[in-house]
Write an enzyme that holds these catalytic residues in place. Structure first.
Site, PDB file in Angstrom:
ATOM      1  N   CYS A 195       0.812  -1.217   0.000  1.00  0.00           N
ATOM      2  CA  CYS A 195       0.000   0.000   0.000  1.00  0.00           C
ATOM      3  C   CYS A 195       0.845   1.265   0.000  1.00  0.00           C
ATOM      4  O   CYS A 195       1.379   1.688   1.023  1.00  0.00           O
ATOM      5  CB  CYS A 195      -0.966   0.050   1.168  1.00  0.00           C
ATOM      6  SG  CYS A 195      -2.048   1.483   1.056  1.00  0.00           S
ATOM      7  N   CYS A 374      -7.084   2.122  -1.771  1.00  0.00           N
ATOM      8  CA  CYS A 374      -6.301   2.556  -0.626  1.00  0.00           C
ATOM      9  C   CYS A 374      -7.079   3.652   0.093  1.00  0.00           C
ATOM     10  O   CYS A 374      -7.204   4.759  -0.437  1.00  0.00           O
ATOM     11  CB  CYS A 374      -4.943   3.078  -1.084  1.00  0.00           C
ATOM     12  SG  CYS A 374      -3.841   3.476   0.296  1.00  0.00           S
TER      13      CYS A 374
END
Length: 445
Positions: A195, A374
Site C-alpha cells: 500500500c 487505498c
C-alpha cells in the site's frame, strides 16, 4: 477495501517472525499425510480466502495450508493503532480461528519449492506433494537493510517507530505522545511496498494529533519519499497535494533513507537523482516504512519467480506463466497492481474461477482488471477513498467524487472494513465491490 494489509510472513532478514507470538497451539494439523489435491502456501488474506473457497469445494482433507504463525493480523488497522484509535489486540486473532476448518493446517515455514515435481518442502524437512498450488506468501520486511534502524526501533525513547510490524506499531503513538519539538520525519523506501498510501497516512494522523495537543507550531512535518510523485494516481495525488500544502507539510521526492543514527537522532537520506549526494536530517520523531522484497525462500526458486523474486503470473488470470497448475495471489506476485488487501479481494474471484476451470479441464475465462483501493486516512475523522485499476484510472465504487476528504469514508475504513475482512474476505465470501459499483453507477461502470 482496505490497504497495507498483509498479515503473515512479516519477518525481517534476522528471521524473527514479527507476526508470531510463539505460544503452543494445539489446533494445527499433526497428520503424517504428505499429499493433497491443493496446497496453499501462506496464511494471510489471500491464503485464507483461497483455502476457504477450495476446502469447501473439494471437501475435508483435500486442501492443506502451510503457515508457521500463531496469530493473524489485520494490518490495515495498524494505521489506526499508530494514531491511538485502536489497539494491537483489536487487530489480531489466533490463526487457528481464521483458517478454514476443512483444510489441514501444516504449522511450518515452507523453505523450498519443486514445481517440476509438484512438491514443496517444509522447515522440518517434510515433502508435501500437490496437484495444484496457490502461492500467497506476502512480502518480507527488511528492517535490517538500513543500518541503525533496528537499534532505533528497540531503544526506548529514540523516537524511531514503524507502523508496518506488530513488533513496533505501538511505538508510533508512544513517540507521538513524547514529542516536544523538532522534526517529525516520515519515509517511503526505494522498493515495492504494501500500500503506497500507508507511509503518508501516519503523517496526516500525526500532524492532526500534534495540532490537537498544541504542539504543531513546534513541529516541522517532513515527508521524504523515494518516488518522484506524492501518489501514483494523478487524481488522488492532486487531492493530497492540497492537503499537504494546507497543513504546511514539507515533501521531498526522490529521497531515500539509507541510515539511522538513533543516539544522535539523525537520519541519512540519499538523493536518488544524484546518488553521490546525501542529506542528514535531525529528528525528534522518525517513522520508517522499511524496505520490502519477496520472501527469501520464494526468491530462491527461479522456476517460479521473476528477476526480483516475485511469483511470475499472467496479470489477467493470476495463473503462473509456466506451470498451469500453479496460481499466485496477493503481494508475492509480480502482477502490476498496488499491493493491498483490496487487490486480494479483486483477485480471489478470478483465482476461484480460473483454478476451478483448470481442475475441470476447461479454458480460463475470468480476468482481473487490476482493481485495488487505498483508504487514504488524512486525520482522525476524514479519508480519501482511492480506488483504481491497472491503467491507473479511478475505478470508484460510489457515485461521488472519492478524491474529496470525507467523514463517511473514514468510518467505512475504521468501522466497517474490519468486519468485511474478518467475516467476508478471509472466509472467501468477499470478492471486491464490482457488483456494488455496477449497481451504484446503474451498470455504466
Amino acid at each position: 477495501m482496505a490497504c497495507a494489509f498483509r498479515s503473515k510472513f512479516l519477518y525481517d532478514n534476522s528471521r524473527v517472525l514479527a507476526s508470531t507470538s510463539w505460544f503452543t497451539c494445539k489446533n494445527y494439523c499433526s497428520t503424517s499425510k504428505n499429499s493433497y489435491e491443493l496446497v496453499v502456501v501462506g496464511g494471510g488474506a489471500g491464503g485464507c480466502a483461497a483455502a476457504a473457497k477450495f476446502s469447501s469445494k473439494l471437501g475435508a482433507g483435500k486442501v492443506a495450508i502451510i503457515e508457521p504463525a500463531d496469530m493473524h493480523y489485520y494490518q490495515p488497522m495498524f494505521t489506526l493503532i499508530g494514531g491511538g484509535m485502536k489497539t494491537l489486540k483489536n487487530s489480531c486473532k489466533p490463526m487457528s480461528k481464521v483458517l478454514p476448518k476443512k483444510a489441514d493446517w501444516i504449522k511450518q515455514r515452507c523453505i523450498s519449492f519443486d514445481p517440476d515435481n509438484n512438491k514443496v518442502v517444509t522447515e522440518d524437512g517434510k515433502e508435501i506433494s500437490y496437484k495444484y498450488l496457490v502461492l500467497a506468501l506476502g512480502m518480507q520486511l527488511n528492517y535490517d537493510a538500513i543500518p541503525g534502524l533496528i537499534e532505533g526501533l528497540t531503544t526506548p525513547g529514540s523516537g524511531v517507530c514503524s507502523n508496518y510490524s506488530p513488533a513496533y506499531v505501538d511505538r508510533t503513538f508512544e513517540s507521538l505522545k513524547a514529542f516536544k519539538s523538532g522534526n517529525a520525519v516520515f519515509t517511503f523506501p526505494n522498493t515495492p511496498v504494501k500500500c503506497a498510501g500507508a507511509p503518508q497516512k501516519v503523517m496526516y494522523i500525526s500532524e492532526e494529533y500534534l495540532r490537537k495537543e498544541g504542539k504543531r507550531d513546534k513541529a516541522n512535518i517532513i515527508y521524504n519519499t523515494s518516488l518522484p510523485v506524492l501518489f501514483g494516481i494523478q487524481k488522488y495525488a492532486d487531492a493530497l497535494w492540497k492537503v499537504v500544502k494546507s497543513r504546511n507539510i514539507e515533501v521531498n521526492t526522490r529521497r531515500n533513507l539509507v541510515e539511522v543514527l538513533p543516539r544522535e537522532k539523525r537520519a541519512v537520506f540519499q538523493n536518488l537523482d544524484n546518488l553521490a549526494e546525501k542529506v542528514t536530517t535531525d529528528f525528534e520523531l522518525l517513522h520508517v516504512t522499511p524496505p520490502m522484497s519477496a520472501p527469501k525462500e520464494l526468491k530462491a526458486c527461479q522456476q517460479l519467480t521473476d528477476a526480483n523474486g516475485f511469483v511470475s503470473v499472467n496479470k489477467d488470470s493470476m495463473q503462473h506463466t509456466t506451470y498451469s497448475n500453479v496460481f499466485g495471489i496477493g503481494d508475492c506476485t509480480n502482477s502490476p497492481n498496488a499491493k493491498t488487501a483490496a487487490a486480494v479481494a479483486g483477485q480471489i474471484g478470478v483465482l476461484r474461477k480460473n483454478l476451478s476451470a483448470v481442475m475441470a479441464g476447461k479454458p480460463l475465462t475470468a480476468v482481473y482488471d487490476g482493481y485495488t483501493s487505498c483508504p487514504l486516512v488524512t486525520g482522525y475523522s476524514k479519508c480519501i477513498l482511492a480506488e483504481f485499476d491497472y491503467s491507473g484510472q479511478p475505478l470508484e465504487t460510489f457515485p461521488i467524487n472519492q478524491a474529496v476528504e470525507r467523514r463517511t469514508m473514514f468510518h467505512l475504513k475504521k468501522d466497517f472494513m474490519p468486519d468485511m475482512y474478518w467475516l467476508g474476505l478471509l472466509n472467501g465470501y468477499w470478492e471486491g465491490p464490482g457488483l456494488m459499483r455496477s449497481a451504484m453507477h446503474l451498470g455504466m461502470k
